[in-house]
Design an enzyme around this catalytic site. Structure first.
Site, PDB file in Angstrom:
ATOM      1  N   CYS A 183      -2.164 151.508 -70.394  1.00 36.49           N
ATOM      2  CA  CYS A 183      -2.796 151.231 -69.107  1.00 36.49           C
ATOM      3  C   CYS A 183      -2.683 152.390 -68.117  1.00 36.49           C
ATOM      4  CB  CYS A 183      -2.202 149.965 -68.491  1.00 36.49           C
ATOM      5  SG  CYS A 183      -2.293 148.519 -69.572  1.00 36.49           S
ATOM      6  N   HIS A 239      -3.834 150.206 -61.210  1.00 34.75           N
ATOM      7  CA  HIS A 239      -4.189 149.537 -62.457  1.00 34.75           C
ATOM      8  C   HIS A 239      -4.335 148.045 -62.187  1.00 34.75           C
ATOM      9  CE1 HIS A 239      -4.152 147.895 -66.405  1.00 34.75           C
ATOM     10  NE2 HIS A 239      -2.880 147.529 -66.380  1.00 34.75           N
ATOM     11  N   ASN A 252      -7.349 142.454 -67.091  1.00 39.30           N
ATOM     12  CA  ASN A 252      -6.668 143.709 -67.397  1.00 39.30           C
ATOM     13  C   ASN A 252      -7.435 144.415 -68.510  1.00 39.30           C
ATOM     14  OD1 ASN A 252      -4.973 145.760 -68.262  1.00 39.30           O
ATOM     15  ND2 ASN A 252      -3.118 144.528 -68.129  1.00 39.30           N
TER      16      ASN A 252
END
Length: 314
Positions: A108, A241, A271
């Site tokens: 990520c 993020h 996500n």
């Protein structure tokens, strides 16, 4: 010079996941994550395909052709193949060749890692224009019977075009990692002798990830602000993020940054790992929130354990 992004197919709501037999509820997911929808790539749609489309949109926004670029870096944890790299496949899809193209694997944090690497290439004078892409089909490494993880993730891609300039647009960057924390977020499986050895799905200790993420995101944000000689008050936008609304809110609180200055898109696509930061950036650029001359901080945190930040002047 330009941003672009793409989300595959139609949004899948929390209620649709419940209808598929996942033991959860819309209210449970929203309360704990802030996620309302995610996008899931259809069979045959790959990270390189999504990345190439995001790249085309970024090039269009920049008024450039793929032949104007001399570097491609793709951040992904879900490559099309073991090899060649997803970046080489994107390069082929764009119809260009002859310059370096490679992948970065920092989960990520991947886009912030890739952006930082591209910045170093350009500052060195060896390259003039770079495509930096985050692309993922995370839905394919999710155990859809594990409600702790399957409600969190989605697929997508985002891209930016960087160009050399006498006026720096990337003011400061910082990358960090702590490999001793790898077990709190990982896919522990691997391919051996034609078979998957170990689990091929995402495994996550949510509480441990939350605690570590909030701490390191606050620290790295202050680090890049100090490098650039700026204060939190001079920051126009924080684009972290897009993992979990609670992490975003806690990070803003730690930085004493008003929540109105945090770009949040996690509710729309969940996500998307390395794709989440460029997706959020492109959204905020195209809806007019992010404007020329503003100070924008990008942040990533993910498995490895990795984290990083980049401070931009748009």
């Amino acid at each position: 010079m330009g941003t672009g992004s793409v989300l595959p197919g139609n949004p899948v709501s929390n209620d649709e996941l419940v209808a598929r037999g996942i033991e959860t509820s819309d209210s449970w997911i929203i309360e704990r994550t802030g996620i309302r929808f995610r996008h899931i790539a259809e069979s045959g749609l790959t990270s390189s395909m999504l990345g190439a489309e995001a790249a085309r949109r970024a090039l269009d926004a920049a008024g450039l052709a793929a032949s104007d670029v001399d570097l491609i870096i793709v951040a992904t944890s879900t490559p099309d193949k073991v090899f060649p790299s997803t970046a080489c496949l994107v390069q082929a899809a764009l119809g260009v060749s002859g310059f370096p193209a490679f992948d970065v694997q920092a989960v990520c944090s991947g886009f912030v890692y890739a952006l930082t690497i591209a910045d170093k290439f350009i500052r060195s004078g060896s390259h003039r224009r770079a495509l930096v892409i985050g692309a993922e089909v995370f839905s394919r490494i999710i155990d859809w019977e594990d409600r702790r993880t399957c409600v969190l993730f989605g697929d997508g891609a985002g891209a930016v075009v960087l160009e050399a300039s006498e006026q720096p647009g990337i003011l400061a960057t910082a990358l960090r990692a702590d490999g001793s924390q790898h077990e709190i977020l990982e896919v522990p499986g691997n391919i051996r002798n034609g078979h998957v050895e170990g689990s091929p799905f995402v495994h996550m200790d949510g509480a441990a990830v939350f605690k570590l993420a909030v701490r390191v995101l606050g620290d790295v944000a202050q680090e890049v602000l100090d490098q650039a000689g700026l204060t939190t008050e001079q920051l126009d936008w924080l684009i972290p993020h897009q993992a979990n609304i609670r992490i975003l809110q806690a990070t803003a609180k730690r930085l004493q940054l008003p929540t109105e200055k945090v770009v949040v898109t996690v509710d729309r696509h969940g996500n998307t790992s390395a794709a989440s930061v460029p997706l959020a950036l492109d959204t905020a650029v195209r809806d007019g929130r992010v404007k020329a001359g503003q100070n924008v901080m990008l942040q990533g945190v993910g498995g490895g354990f990795t984290w990083g930040a980049a401070l931009l002047r748009m």
